[in-house]
Design an enzyme around this catalytic site. Structure first.
Site, mmCIF file in Angstrom:
data_model
loop_
_atom_site.group_PDB
_atom_site.id
_atom_site.type_symbol
_atom_site.label_atom_id
_atom_site.label_comp_id
_atom_site.label_asym_id
_atom_site.label_seq_id
_atom_site.Cartn_x
_atom_site.Cartn_y
_atom_site.Cartn_z
ATOM 1 N N CYS A 158 -47.762 -7.833 38.271
ATOM 2 C CA CYS A 158 -47.993 -9.164 37.677
ATOM 3 C C CYS A 158 -48.336 -10.237 38.704
ATOM 4 C CB CYS A 158 -46.775 -9.601 36.881
ATOM 5 S SG CYS A 158 -46.358 -8.500 35.519
ATOM 6 N N HIS A 181 -50.413 -13.330 29.003
ATOM 7 C CA HIS A 181 -50.242 -12.860 30.384
ATOM 8 C C HIS A 181 -51.186 -11.690 30.648
ATOM 9 C CE1 HIS A 181 -48.552 -11.414 34.035
ATOM 10 N NE2 HIS A 181 -47.498 -10.759 33.549
ATOM 11 N N CYS A 208 -42.441 -13.205 38.644
ATOM 12 C CA CYS A 208 -41.661 -11.996 38.846
ATOM 13 C C CYS A 208 -42.629 -10.816 38.797
ATOM 14 C CB CYS A 208 -40.579 -11.855 37.791
ATOM 15 S SG CYS A 208 -41.193 -11.644 36.098
#
Length: 400
Positions: free
Chosen positions: A90, A356, A386
């Site tokens: 991510c 996302h 994160c």
């Protein structure tokens, strides 16, 4: 030598399913359109761009075979343009900016394009496999569990209730809708087809009318896999002080699956002067930090502290924060750990509302915080995410 961000743009985000408006659009097209828009907006000589550094998490099928070079080849910039695709899960989109900044600060390069892409409707999350979760020889010693169960573990350990996470999610939706209606997303571009016709002109996942009451009707998303799959037991074995896993996360308070791409133009002061470009931000500091792979989503606070300490800054020195909303508990725990008030965090909503697109999100957040710093006339911003497997990443910028 300093590294500057001359601009950062992103596509609108389409729902990452067969019903999404960008399902028929390849990830190569998303990146290539951003490359075209960036060049046309500023009129720079593409021969001066040395490399494209692109984050992408699921590097198979449409996103395989080095999609950064594929997009560079299709861009019309010229055969000289190189491309490299990286994967820090991510954090990939932000990592690409940090690596570009390192090239510039070292003097090895003067002008690069960094960003990310993820077409989650066309290339399904997890379709690349990998030993981290799939190989028992790796997963068992590491107490590996799915991210959703990890999010529920964090909520259980640190006392965040279902109501707490739903309140945060509803506010994310409210802020995103307000920002959309006010026209705050200045760095956003519409997605067009090959004929130049607009296919999508807004972030498709924002849901007007979302309330805590409406969210309260949704069923927990990770209870079955946690209980029936044995992952709750794995988590409790690692954290015996937690009495039980309270499964508080669901589709409405977790990040939305979407398609999108984003790019930033990163360069030296000298190349900006040569091209007549005014920088929008200076990259001040970066930090990455590994954490426990079971409670894998708590890397934000240590990564932020690392980046702040490097330049002698404190939490109070940051005017605006963009903390990726992978799950509602992630920014809630980060704000609790760092002592940051919610009115300085994700002021225009986050991934719960907007989505996302894994490899792209970090760069998208960078454009969002630069836009908002300019709008509010403030000076410093911090972007942080994160990262799966137990990592965190942070980048501090100063508005120019």
């Amino acid at each position: 030598m300093e590294a500057y961000i001359y601009d950062a743009i992103r596509t609108v985000r389409g729902k990452g399913s067969k019903k999404g408006s960008l399902n028929t659009v390849t990830p190569t097209h998303l990146v290539t359109q951003c490359l075209t828009d960036l060049r046309d907006k500023h009129g720079f000589d593409p021969e001066l761009v040395e490399d494209v550094i692109l984050g992408c998490v699921t590097q198979v099928m449409d996103q395989g075979a080095n999609i950064a070079k594929t997009a560079a080849q299709q861009s019309g910039y010229g055969d000289h343009l190189c491309g490299v695709t990286l994967n820090r899960f991510c954090g990939s989109g932000l990592e690409s900016i940090n690596q570009a900044a390192a090239y510039v600060k070292s003097g090895f390069s003067e002008l690069l394009i960094a960003g990310g892409v993820e077409s989650m409707s066309r290339v399904k999350m997890g379709s690349d496999g990998g030993a981290l979760m799939m190989d028992p020889a790796v997963a068992l010693p590491g107490h590996a569990i799915p991210q959703g169960v990890s999010a529920d573990l964090i909520a259980s350990k640190y006392g965040f209730s279902r109501n707490d996470v739903d309140i945060f999610a509803a506010e994310s939706q409210r802020r995103a809708l307000a920002a959309e209606q006010a026209g705050y997303f200045k760095s956003r571009v519409n997605v067009r087809d090959i004929n130049g016709l607009t296919m999508l002109d807004k972030d498709e996942n924002v849901r007007a009318g979302t309330t805590v009451e409406s969210l309260s009707t949704l069923q927990p998303a990770f209870a079955m896999i946690g209980e029936m799959g044995g992952f709750d037991a794995v988590a409790l074995d690692k954290y015996p002080e937690v009495e039980f896993i309270d499964h508080v996360h669901h589709a409405g308070n977790s990040s939305a699956i979407v398609d999108g791409a984003s790019l930033a133009l990163v360069g030296s002061e000298a190349v900006g002067a040569k091209l007549g470009l005014k920088p929008r931000a200076k990259i001040t500091s970066v930090g990455v930090m590994g954490t426990d792979p079971t409670m894998m989503l708590t890397g934000i606070a240590p990564a932020c502290r690392k980046a702040l300490t490097k330049v002698g800054m404190s939490v109070s020195d940051i005017d605006l924060w963009e903390i990726n909303e992978a799950f509602a508990v992630v920014p809630l725990r980060a704000m609790q750990d760092l002592g940051v008030p919610h009115d300085r965090v994700n002021v225009n909503g986050g991934a719960i509302a907007l989505g996302h697109p894994l490899g792209s999100t970090g760069c998208m957040l960078m454009g969002t915080v630069i836009d908002e710093l300019e709008r509010q006339g403030k000076g410093t911003g911090l972007v942080t995410l994160c990262i799966g497997g137990g990592m965190g990443i942070a980048t501090i910028i100063e508005r120019v």
